[in-house]
Design an enzyme around this catalytic site. Structure first.
Site, PDB file in Angstrom:
ATOM      1  N   ASP A 129       0.820  -1.203   0.000  1.00 36.20           N
ATOM      2  CA  ASP A 129       0.000   0.000   0.000  1.00 36.20           C
ATOM      3  C   ASP A 129       0.860   1.263   0.000  1.00 36.20           C
ATOM      4  O   ASP A 129       1.885   1.326   0.686  1.00 36.20           O
ATOM      5  CB  ASP A 129      -0.894  -0.019   1.256  1.00 36.20           C
ATOM      6  CG  ASP A 129      -1.830   1.166   1.334  1.00 36.20           C
ATOM      7  OD1 ASP A 129      -2.723   1.275   0.478  1.00 36.20           O
ATOM      8  OD2 ASP A 129      -1.668   2.002   2.259  1.00 36.20           O
TER       9      ASP A 129
ATOM     10  N   GLU B  14       0.982  -0.297  -4.980  1.00 37.73           N
ATOM     11  CA  GLU B  14      -0.007   0.743  -5.273  1.00 37.73           C
ATOM     12  C   GLU B  14       0.683   2.101  -5.242  1.00 37.73           C
ATOM     13  O   GLU B  14       1.115   2.566  -4.185  1.00 37.73           O
ATOM     14  CB  GLU B  14      -1.150   0.713  -4.255  1.00 37.73           C
ATOM     15  CG  GLU B  14      -2.243   1.722  -4.540  1.00 37.73           C
ATOM     16  CD  GLU B  14      -2.428   2.766  -3.459  1.00 37.73           C
ATOM     17  OE1 GLU B  14      -3.215   3.701  -3.677  1.00 37.73           O
ATOM     18  OE2 GLU B  14      -1.772   2.663  -2.401  1.00 37.73           O
TER      19      GLU B  14
END
Length: 491
Positions: free
Chosen positions: A234, A264
């Protein structure tokens, strides 16, 4: 070999009767039949809001729903035993499991500490707007419910580079912690807002060697405990690239596994930023193609004014297809979220055809397009329906979307492509045609091996049959604002 197909197995407001881990276990057979080869689960560890946390407000990485912390034992998604049972059930059907890893920040500290900080300009994080000052902040994490099981590491203010809340001042701001690693932020991939090291909560200090070693130990413990097959990282644009490289390399070496790693790095402006991240990480991770998602969003809102032949411009799947994870929507873009950019329903079948039926990229399907969803937030209600065309599109990917690809991205409003199929997949080969304007038609090459054979629209949007001529060409059709997927007629 079967095409790889991922599913993001959650959405931000998941509220089904079964907890998520139980649902995934029960759906393992169905997921396999639909053609999914990997499942991406949300963060499985305890967040600052206990059983209500979505998971991105990480509190204790070692608490997978096992300890009485933050007013619950289970997480929002279930217990540790249920999580492991779900992974095992998916493995029985040869479905890989990706675990979500949130390294950028921690939240829900257990004790206040008096720390020295300086306020920074939120629009230019390199600019200090105060002298050194002392505040009280929730920067000590002792995890009293776990009592040192699995790890005795205690997090304190030396483990963080910034906070956003001063308890004694009752004030929200961005405070740079003045620690032994320097008065400012560490180097991260993104220079948005001057330096985008700080995102939220207690920002982890990756210049602290003890922190890096603890997170490496946790990664090995996590794998040994749960046996996942890969990781979704993340918010990597806010994290030291040096640490990401170290963590990936050590984990692969220690576990003797070549994990699938997906990062991401949300960016809807310039593909060069994603290419730069690939360069500085040595191609160690796949990346979500947020730029392609953005193109889909623009196309869905502009209708026939959007040039479909430019749908892949400025995207990762165009520039680095071998590292692109393509998607239509995710938990950040769904309705009522901060990055809301949900693709209009009329365009969703077109978008899924563009990621599922082409050679380039690995597609990731969103949970709500399979199961639908009903939820509300801040007094607003949302109903998302399952996409009717998706099961047939998934079947086409699973069994038919193989072989050499011929592109016909040559018209503003009507584009298509064909796949010639291969010997490994009987009856494989498809032709895809779509329009964002009036109904369309296009002569496209299937290959001479299909001469004399008949194709029909598997989505049943068009009723005519297409006969492939002696040169391997056929004239294919699609309805206005629609997509048709032409496959061999079953005799």
């Amino acid at each position: 070999m079967q095409n790889q197909t991922l599913i993001q197995y959650f959405h931000w407001y998941y509220n089904d009767q079964d907890n998520l881990w139980t649902k995934a276990k029960n759906e393992a057979t169905s997921l396999s039949k639909m053609g999914f080869t990997s499942v991406w689960f949300p963060p499985a560890y305890k967040g600052s809001n206990g059983g209500y946390s979505i998971g991105y407000d990480t509190y204790d990485l070692y608490d997978l729903g096992e300890f009485d912390q933050k007013n619950s034992i289970h997480t929002k998604y279930g217990s540790k035993d249920e999580y492991i049972a779900a992974i095992n059930a998916l493995h029985e059907y040869k479905i890989n499991v990706l675990a979500d890893v949130v390294f950028n920040h921690k939240a829900g500290g257990d004790e206040l500490e008096k720390i020295e900080v300086r306020k920074v300009n939120p629009e230019d994080r390199n600019e200090f707007i105060s002298d050194v000052m002392e505040i009280e902040a929730w920067t000590k994490f002792t995890f009293p419910g776990r009592q040192g099981k699995y790890s005795e590491f205690i997090w304190d203010h030396q483990c963080f580079s910034g906070v956003d809340w001063a308890q004694d001042l009752n004030e929200t701001a961005i405070f740079a912690i003045q620690n032994e690693y320097g008065e400012g932020w560490e180097k991260v991939p993104s220079d948005e807002l001057g330096n985008y090291d700080y995102l939220m909560f207690d920002d982890i200090e990756f210049r602290n060697q003890a922190v890096k070693e603890e997170l490496k130990r946790w990664g090995k413990w996590y794998y040994e405990t749960c046996k996942m097959d890969g990781f979704r990282l993340d918010a990597v644009k806010h994290i030291s690239t040096e640490f990401v490289i170290e963590w990936i390399d050590e984990l692969k070496k220690a576990c003797d596994r070549d994990f699938l790693i997906i990062s991401e790095n949300w960016n809807i402006v310039d593909v060069e930023e994603l290419e730069h991240y690939i360069e500085i990480t040595g191609g160690r991770t796949q990346l979500f193609d947020s730029l392609l998602h953005h193109n889909f969003y623009l196309a869905s809102t502009a209708g026939q004014e959007y040039d479909l032949d430019k749908i892949f411009d400025n995207t990762l799947v165009q520039k680095r297809p071998e590292l692109a994870i393509t998607f239509v929507d995710n938990h950040d873009s769904q309705p009522l979220q901060a990055l809301e950019s949900f693709i209009d329903f009329w365009f969703r079948p077109l978008a899924y055809a563009l990621i599922l039926l082409r050679e380039q990229g690995i597609p990731c399907v969103f949970f709500t397009d399979v199961y639908g969803a009903n939820y509300e937030d801040d007094g607003k209600c949302v109903e998302l329906v399952a996409l009717p065309e998706l099961p047939k599109l998934l079947k086409a990917r699973q069994y038919l979307a193989y072989g050499e690809q011929h592109d016909y991205l040559d018209h503003n409003n009507c584009i298509g492509w064909t796949r010639e199929g291969d010997e490994e997949h009987p009856n494989s080969g498809i032709a895809v045609l779509m329009s964002n304007g009036e109904e369309g038609f296009k002569a496209m090459e299937m290959g001479k091996s299909f001469s004399g054979k008949t194709f029909v629209d598997s989505l049943e949007k068009r009723q005519e049959e297409v006969l492939i001529d002696e040169n391997g060409f056929g004239e294919f059709f699609c309805n206005a604002g629609s997509v048709s997927v032409w496959v061999l007629k079953v005799q």
